[in-house]
Design an enzyme around this catalytic site. Structure first.
Site, mmCIF file in Angstrom:
data_model
loop_
_atom_site.group_PDB
_atom_site.id
_atom_site.type_symbol
_atom_site.label_atom_id
_atom_site.label_comp_id
_atom_site.label_asym_id
_atom_site.label_seq_id
_atom_site.Cartn_x
_atom_site.Cartn_y
_atom_site.Cartn_z
ATOM 1 N N THR A 31 0.850 -1.108 -0.055
ATOM 2 C CA THR A 31 -0.139 0.035 -0.101
ATOM 3 C C THR A 31 0.953 1.325 0.002
ATOM 4 O O THR A 31 0.337 2.531 -0.389
ATOM 5 C CB THR A 31 -0.899 -0.059 1.350
ATOM 6 O OG1 THR A 31 -0.147 0.065 2.218
ATOM 7 C CG2 THR A 31 -1.924 -1.070 1.205
ATOM 8 N N CYS A 35 3.124 3.113 9.363
ATOM 9 C CA CYS A 35 2.168 2.943 10.682
ATOM 10 C C CYS A 35 3.033 3.164 11.801
ATOM 11 O O CYS A 35 4.053 2.440 12.001
ATOM 12 C CB CYS A 35 1.238 2.058 10.596
ATOM 13 S SG CYS A 35 -0.156 2.078 9.287
ATOM 14 N N CYS A 39 -1.432 1.203 15.280
ATOM 15 C CA CYS A 39 -2.585 1.876 14.358
ATOM 16 C C CYS A 39 -3.857 0.796 14.191
ATOM 17 O O CYS A 39 -3.696 -0.511 13.980
ATOM 18 C CB CYS A 39 -1.897 1.916 12.853
ATOM 19 S SG CYS A 39 -3.100 2.323 11.806
ATOM 20 N N ARG A 42 -6.166 -2.392 9.689
ATOM 21 C CA ARG A 42 -5.803 -4.028 9.796
ATOM 22 C C ARG A 42 -5.457 -4.464 8.432
ATOM 23 O O ARG A 42 -5.841 -3.685 7.457
ATOM 24 C CB ARG A 42 -6.721 -4.574 10.578
ATOM 25 C CG ARG A 42 -7.959 -4.282 10.550
ATOM 26 C CD ARG A 42 -9.049 -5.171 11.453
ATOM 27 N NE ARG A 42 -9.835 -4.196 12.337
ATOM 28 C CZ ARG A 42 -10.373 -4.630 13.496
ATOM 29 N NH1 ARG A 42 -10.204 -5.786 13.893
ATOM 30 N NH2 ARG A 42 -11.047 -3.880 14.490
ATOM 31 N N ARG A 64 4.690 6.671 2.593
ATOM 32 C CA ARG A 64 4.056 7.740 3.125
ATOM 33 C C ARG A 64 3.395 7.482 4.380
ATOM 34 O O ARG A 64 3.023 6.366 4.630
ATOM 35 C CB ARG A 64 3.248 8.568 2.033
ATOM 36 C CG ARG A 64 2.089 7.693 1.543
ATOM 37 C CD ARG A 64 1.243 8.153 0.579
ATOM 38 N NE ARG A 64 0.074 7.532 0.387
ATOM 39 C CZ ARG A 64 0.183 6.333 -0.194
ATOM 40 N NH1 ARG A 64 1.370 5.672 -0.674
ATOM 41 N NH2 ARG A 64 -1.183 5.473 -0.322
ATOM 42 N N CYS A 66 0.744 7.094 7.283
ATOM 43 C CA CYS A 66 -0.553 6.620 7.489
ATOM 44 C C CYS A 66 -1.527 7.688 7.719
ATOM 45 O O CYS A 66 -1.262 8.575 8.511
ATOM 46 C CB CYS A 66 -0.749 5.402 8.482
ATOM 47 S SG CYS A 66 -2.521 5.128 8.991
ATOM 48 N N CYS A 69 -3.083 6.582 11.858
ATOM 49 C CA CYS A 69 -2.375 6.793 12.847
ATOM 50 C C CYS A 69 -1.185 7.793 13.138
ATOM 51 O O CYS A 69 -0.708 7.928 14.046
ATOM 52 C CB CYS A 69 -1.518 5.295 13.307
ATOM 53 S SG CYS A 69 -0.581 4.942 11.968
HETATM 54 ZN ZN LIG Z 1 -1.629 3.554 10.438
#
Ligand SMILES: [Zn+2]
Length: 356
Positions: A31, A35, A39, A42, A64, A66, A69
């Site tokens: 993705t 995190c 975070c 899930r 990058r 998240c 979080c």
């Molecule tokens: Zn996160």
């Protein structure tokens, strides 16, 4: 990553363990996001995850931060607590336990409760109650029909009264001792099948329900209990919910409608509140003796004190002190007259046998 092995880190991610926040970060290569361990998002697969000691390392790897979080922000707990508040608003009509929140946000129940209170000034449960009340007001103001508004706001399930008893708020003892100083209390008076009734509420819930012979008597009872509070007729203030609640209560008394689910604002000592909370858990149609009450709240010797707590109950019907009898089965006392107590008990027994 010298201090930990990757299995520990992966375990921390799966546990969403906030104790590891700031100690490492994880990136999900598929993705492109990295995190904190806590975070709440899930679903990452182990093979797609890489671990980093610092955010800068994750960024150097092309990831990058998240948006859930916020791994670049200093205080992840405050971000989580903002999310927790949004979460409660989004699920206001459900029963949200501390353990549910704790699972959802990966913090221990104690940590979560404390952090939430620090940030928002009230507990998650109080936050939910306040939010429901606001929703109800909004719905009523925009002209929704009454029963729709109740359900919409998350009220309306009688069983929920019992589930949420522990979340009910008590006025602080000092505010109570001061006679409600600084509190605005709205009231409404109405005739019911059991006679005239006054219902009064602070902005946190109903604090006063009494029977009495007429309006003057009812008002003097209220001002005696809250000599320092500002007492306002419901019609003069923005409290559409109060009119609604007293109507629901009247329906309960006159037409055997289910006992309405109304937020309460309890005022009393810790001992009295324990008694009242227990009374709210006694099902319709059942009665208890004063000694059973004392036993149930873990103070078996405090029978007289338990009886007194029933006697000084200020919230008729909704705190069902009428369900407590002497151990010999005789009625004992009732603040609002033995005839009313008898009627209430008989009515509830009938309801139960009719529905059985
Ligand atoms: Zn996160």
């Amino acid at each position: 990553m010298t201090d930990f092995n990757e299995n520990d880190l992966w375990q921390a991610v799966q546990d969403r363990n906030a104790d590891y926040d700031g100690r490492f970060y994880y990136g999900v290569m598929t993705t492109g996001v990295f995190c904190r361990p806590s975070c709440p998002s899930r679903g990452a697969k182990r093979e797609n995850v890489r671990f980093f000691t610092k955010p800068s390392e994750a960024e150097a790897a092309g990831l990058r931060p998240c948006l859930r979080c916020h791994p670049l922000q200093d205080n992840p707990t405050s971000v989580l607590m903002t999310e927790a508040a949004h979460y409660i608003e989004g699920h206001a009509d459900e029963s949200i336990s501390l353990s549910r929140l704790s699972n959802e946000f990966g913090l221990s129940a104690t940590h979560l409760q404390k952090s939430f209170k620090r940030q928002h000034g009230i507990s998650p449960k109080e936050y939910q109650n306040a939010h429901r009340l606001k929703k109800l007001k909004d719905a009523l103001k925009s002209g929704d029909d009454i029963s729709g508004a109740i359900y919409e706001a998350g009220y309306g399930s009688v069983s929920r009264v019992y589930e949420q008893v522990d979340g009910r708020i008590g006025m602080t003892l000092s505010a109570y001792r001061d006679g409600g100083k600084g509190e605005k209390i709205a009231y409404v008076i109405r005739n019911t099948a059991l006679g005239p009734i006054i219902m009064a509420a602070t902005n946190r819930g109903v604090c006063f329900i009494h029977f009495g012979n007429d309006e003057n008597i009812l008002l003097s009872l209220l001002s005696k209990e809250y000599p320092q509070a500002e007492l306002l007729p419901s019609s003069a203030v923005d409290t559409p919910e109060l009119a609604l609640w007293v109507e629901a209560l009247d329906h309960h008394l006159s037409h055997n409608a289910p006992r309405p689910d109304i937020p309460l604002h309890l005022n009393g000592t810790a001992f009295q509140m324990r008694v009242w909370r227990f009374l709210m858990s006694v099902p319709e149609g059942e009665v208890k003796s004063y000694s059973e009450v004392a036993q149930a709240i873990g103070s078996p010797k405090a029978i007289r004190a338990a009886a007194t707590a029933c006697t000084v109950n200020n919230i008729a019907i909704l705190i069902p002190c009428h369900r407590v009898l002497r151990s010999d089965g005789s009625l004992g006392g009732y603040r609002w007259g033995l005839a009313r107590k008898r009627t209430l008990i008989d009515q509830e027994r009938n309801n139960i046998s009719n529905s059985a």
